[in-house]
Write a protein that holds these residues in place. Structure first.
Motif, PDB file in Angstrom:
ATOM      1  N   MET A   1       0.845  -1.188   0.000  1.00  0.00           N
ATOM      2  CA  MET A   1       0.000   0.000   0.000  1.00  0.00           C
ATOM      3  C   MET A   1       0.888   1.248   0.000  1.00  0.00           C
ATOM      4  O   MET A   1       1.878   1.303   0.722  1.00  0.00           O
ATOM      5  N   ARG A   2       0.517   2.211  -0.855  1.00  0.00           N
ATOM      6  CA  ARG A   2       1.282   3.465  -0.925  1.00  0.00           C
ATOM      7  C   ARG A   2       0.473   4.567  -0.251  1.00  0.00           C
ATOM      8  O   ARG A   2      -0.647   4.859  -0.661  1.00  0.00           O
ATOM      9  N   ILE A   3       1.044   5.183   0.784  1.00  0.00           N
ATOM     10  CA  ILE A   3       0.340   6.219   1.531  1.00  0.00           C
ATOM     11  C   ILE A   3       1.008   7.559   1.292  1.00  0.00           C
ATOM     12  O   ILE A   3       2.213   7.719   1.534  1.00  0.00           O
ATOM     13  N   ALA A   4       0.220   8.491   0.800  1.00  0.00           N
ATOM     14  CA  ALA A   4       0.726   9.828   0.484  1.00  0.00           C
ATOM     15  C   ALA A   4       0.089  10.851   1.416  1.00  0.00           C
ATOM     16  O   ALA A   4      -0.977  10.623   1.999  1.00  0.00           O
ATOM     17  N   ARG A   5       0.755  11.973   1.530  1.00  0.00           N
ATOM     18  CA  ARG A   5       0.174  13.164   2.164  1.00  0.00           C
ATOM     19  C   ARG A   5       0.025  14.181   1.050  1.00  0.00           C
ATOM     20  O   ARG A   5       0.940  14.337   0.237  1.00  0.00           O
ATOM     21  N   PHE A   6      -1.121  14.808   0.969  1.00  0.00           N
ATOM     22  CA  PHE A   6      -1.387  15.625  -0.215  1.00  0.00           C
ATOM     23  C   PHE A   6      -2.277  16.808   0.124  1.00  0.00           C
ATOM     24  O   PHE A   6      -2.902  16.867   1.189  1.00  0.00           O
ATOM     25  N   THR A   7      -2.332  17.741  -0.812  1.00  0.00           N
ATOM     26  CA  THR A   7      -3.274  18.846  -0.690  1.00  0.00           C
ATOM     27  C   THR A   7      -3.906  19.098  -2.046  1.00  0.00           C
ATOM     28  O   THR A   7      -3.286  18.872  -3.098  1.00  0.00           O
ATOM     29  N   THR A   8      -5.150  19.539  -2.000  1.00  0.00           N
ATOM     30  CA  THR A   8      -5.804  20.023  -3.219  1.00  0.00           C
ATOM     31  C   THR A   8      -6.024  21.530  -3.083  1.00  0.00           C
ATOM     32  O   THR A   8      -6.860  22.100  -3.773  1.00  0.00           O
ATOM     33  N   GLY A   9      -5.280  22.139  -2.171  1.00  0.00           N
ATOM     34  CA  GLY A   9      -5.410  23.569  -1.937  1.00  0.00           C
ATOM     35  C   GLY A   9      -5.853  23.877  -0.519  1.00  0.00           C
ATOM     36  O   GLY A   9      -5.646  24.979  -0.027  1.00  0.00           O
ATOM     37  N   ASP A  10      -6.427  22.883   0.137  1.00  0.00           N
ATOM     38  CA  ASP A  10      -6.864  23.061   1.521  1.00  0.00           C
ATOM     39  C   ASP A  10      -5.835  22.422   2.458  1.00  0.00           C
ATOM     40  O   ASP A  10      -4.711  22.175   2.076  1.00  0.00           O
ATOM     41  N   LEU A  59       1.502  16.507  -4.033  1.00  0.00           N
ATOM     42  CA  LEU A  59       2.017  15.636  -2.984  1.00  0.00           C
ATOM     43  C   LEU A  59       2.925  16.434  -2.056  1.00  0.00           C
ATOM     44  O   LEU A  59       3.682  17.306  -2.492  1.00  0.00           O
ATOM     45  N   LEU A  60       2.847  16.094  -0.773  1.00  0.00           N
ATOM     46  CA  LEU A  60       3.665  16.733   0.263  1.00  0.00           C
ATOM     47  C   LEU A  60       4.581  15.678   0.868  1.00  0.00           C
ATOM     48  O   LEU A  60       4.423  14.483   0.594  1.00  0.00           O
ATOM     49  N   ALA A  61       5.524  16.098   1.680  1.00  0.00           N
ATOM     50  CA  ALA A  61       6.347  15.106   2.396  1.00  0.00           C
ATOM     51  C   ALA A  61       5.391  14.115   3.064  1.00  0.00           C
ATOM     52  O   ALA A  61       4.466  14.531   3.768  1.00  0.00           O
ATOM     53  N   PRO A 104       8.151  16.082  -2.193  1.00  0.00           N
ATOM     54  CA  PRO A 104       8.434  15.967  -3.621  1.00  0.00           C
ATOM     55  C   PRO A 104       8.071  17.264  -4.336  1.00  0.00           C
ATOM     56  O   PRO A 104       7.036  17.861  -4.051  1.00  0.00           O
ATOM     57  N   GLY A 105       8.942  17.691  -5.225  1.00  0.00           N
ATOM     58  CA  GLY A 105       8.668  18.910  -5.976  1.00  0.00           C
ATOM     59  C   GLY A 105       9.054  20.192  -5.262  1.00  0.00           C
ATOM     60  O   GLY A 105       9.062  21.259  -5.876  1.00  0.00           O
ATOM     61  N   ASP A 106       9.365  20.089  -3.969  1.00  0.00           N
ATOM     62  CA  ASP A 106       9.788  21.296  -3.250  1.00  0.00           C
ATOM     63  C   ASP A 106      11.229  21.631  -3.624  1.00  0.00           C
ATOM     64  O   ASP A 106      12.032  20.742  -3.917  1.00  0.00           O
ATOM     65  N   PRO A 178       7.937   9.952  -2.863  1.00  0.00           N
ATOM     66  CA  PRO A 178       6.697  10.711  -2.988  1.00  0.00           C
ATOM     67  C   PRO A 178       5.597  10.207  -2.046  1.00  0.00           C
ATOM     68  O   PRO A 178       4.603  10.896  -1.855  1.00  0.00           O
ATOM     69  N   TRP A 179       5.766   9.003  -1.517  1.00  0.00           N
ATOM     70  CA  TRP A 179       4.773   8.402  -0.613  1.00  0.00           C
ATOM     71  C   TRP A 179       5.493   7.345   0.194  1.00  0.00           C
ATOM     72  O   TRP A 179       6.687   7.085   0.005  1.00  0.00           O
ATOM     73  N   ILE A 180       4.763   6.719   1.128  1.00  0.00           N
ATOM     74  CA  ILE A 180       5.317   5.645   1.951  1.00  0.00           C
ATOM     75  C   ILE A 180       4.767   4.322   1.441  1.00  0.00           C
ATOM     76  O   ILE A 180       3.547   4.158   1.330  1.00  0.00           O
ATOM     77  N   GLU A 181       5.660   3.410   1.095  1.00  0.00           N
ATOM     78  CA  GLU A 181       5.248   2.046   0.722  1.00  0.00           C
ATOM     79  C   GLU A 181       5.292   1.203   1.990  1.00  0.00           C
ATOM     80  O   GLU A 181       6.333   1.117   2.646  1.00  0.00           O
TER      81      GLU A 181
END
Ligand code: MG
Length: 266
Positions: A1-10, A59-61, A104-106, A178-181
């Motif tokens: 399972m890949r777990i990401a932390r993310f934002t869509t602006g919020d 995607l965030l850390a 990622p991307g920072d 980019p995420w945690i496996e």
């Protein structure tokens, strides 16, 4: 399972990333993120009936280390040799502050105090529970998963300072993602770093001097590990410079690709 932390602006949220990865660790364009109820390190994995396209999120850390990032130096013989060092008889530990973590991307900011900024692509271990004195054979019980790290280092400062704190501790010196496996064998993972598309590091975790269970045992014999703490397992040979404007990708088989660009801080 890949777990990401993310934002869509919020506010940042956590989610499960679906779909396959290509050979460069890039996700299928149709991948989605299934939102979770909260931070899986504390609430467990609780999927909601809600998903967004991966292409529509930032995607965030994937983890914000609660207390520390523990680095391990000279854990591949060929890298120790290229630095002119012997292989240590015990894992060589140092700390990076949690304020060094970016996602990622920072941007990786090139500090004015250095003129020799290096990438170090590394497998990163994310701790899942509070623990101390963990036997190597129980390490899997305390590991939440694995992500990709870049142990950014100001090499000139590292040579000049007795401690690694400054050379490895600047803000933005610990890209993670980019995420945690969460399901992965770390016995033989390919660790590659690309600078502007050119392959500059190409190693395997099969060549770790101290493997992941040994590192968890060693570090936890010194300090209590908290959920979200990270252990960087060391870099293979091929470390080298990054310049402002460079794009650096660290790719680990079975996890994915972490991409960051080097920028000058105004
Ligand atoms: Mg390193």
């Amino acid at each position: 399972m890949r777990i990401a932390r993310f934002t869509t602006g919020d506010d940042p949220r956590f989610g499960i990333v679906t779909g396959d990865l290509d050979e460069h660790g890039e996700p299928d364009p149709d991948s989605a993120v299934v939102a979770l109820a909260g931070d899986p390190l504390y609430l467990g994995v609780e999927p909601l009936d809600e998903q967004v396209r991966l292409a529509d999120v930032r995607l965030l850390a994937p983890v914000l280390p609660r207390s520390k990032v523990v680095g391990i130096g000279r854990n591949y013989a060929a890298h120790a040799a290229e630095m002119g060092n012997d292989v240590p008889s015990e894992p060589l530990m140092f700390l990076k502050p949690n304020t060094s973590v970016v996602g990622p991307g920072d941007p990786i900011f090139y500090p004015r105090q250095t003129s020799e900024l290096h990438y170090e692509g590394e497998l990163a271990v994310v701790i899942g529970r509070i623990c101390r004195d963990v036997p190597a054979e129980r390490a899997g019980d305390v590991i939440f998963g694995y992500t990709v790290g870049n142990d950014v280092t100001a090499r000139d400062l590292q040579r000049g300072d007795v401690q690694f704190t400054r050379a490895k501790g600047f803000d933005s010196f610990c890209p993670l993602g980019p995420w945690i496996e969460t399901e992965l064998s770390t016995a033989d993972l390919r660790v590659q770093t690309f600078r502007n598309g050119d392959l500059v590091q190409d190693g395997s975790t099969a060549d770790l001097i101290f493997d992941v269970p040994a590192l968890v045992a060693h570090v936890s014999s010194v300090m209590t590990l908290l959920p979200g703490d990270v252990i960087l397992t060391g870099t293979p040979e091929g470390v080298g410079p990054m310049e402002v404007g460079d794009e650096v990708d660290v790719v680990i088989s079975g996890i994915g690709a972490l991409t960051n660009r080097v920028a000058r801080r105004d």
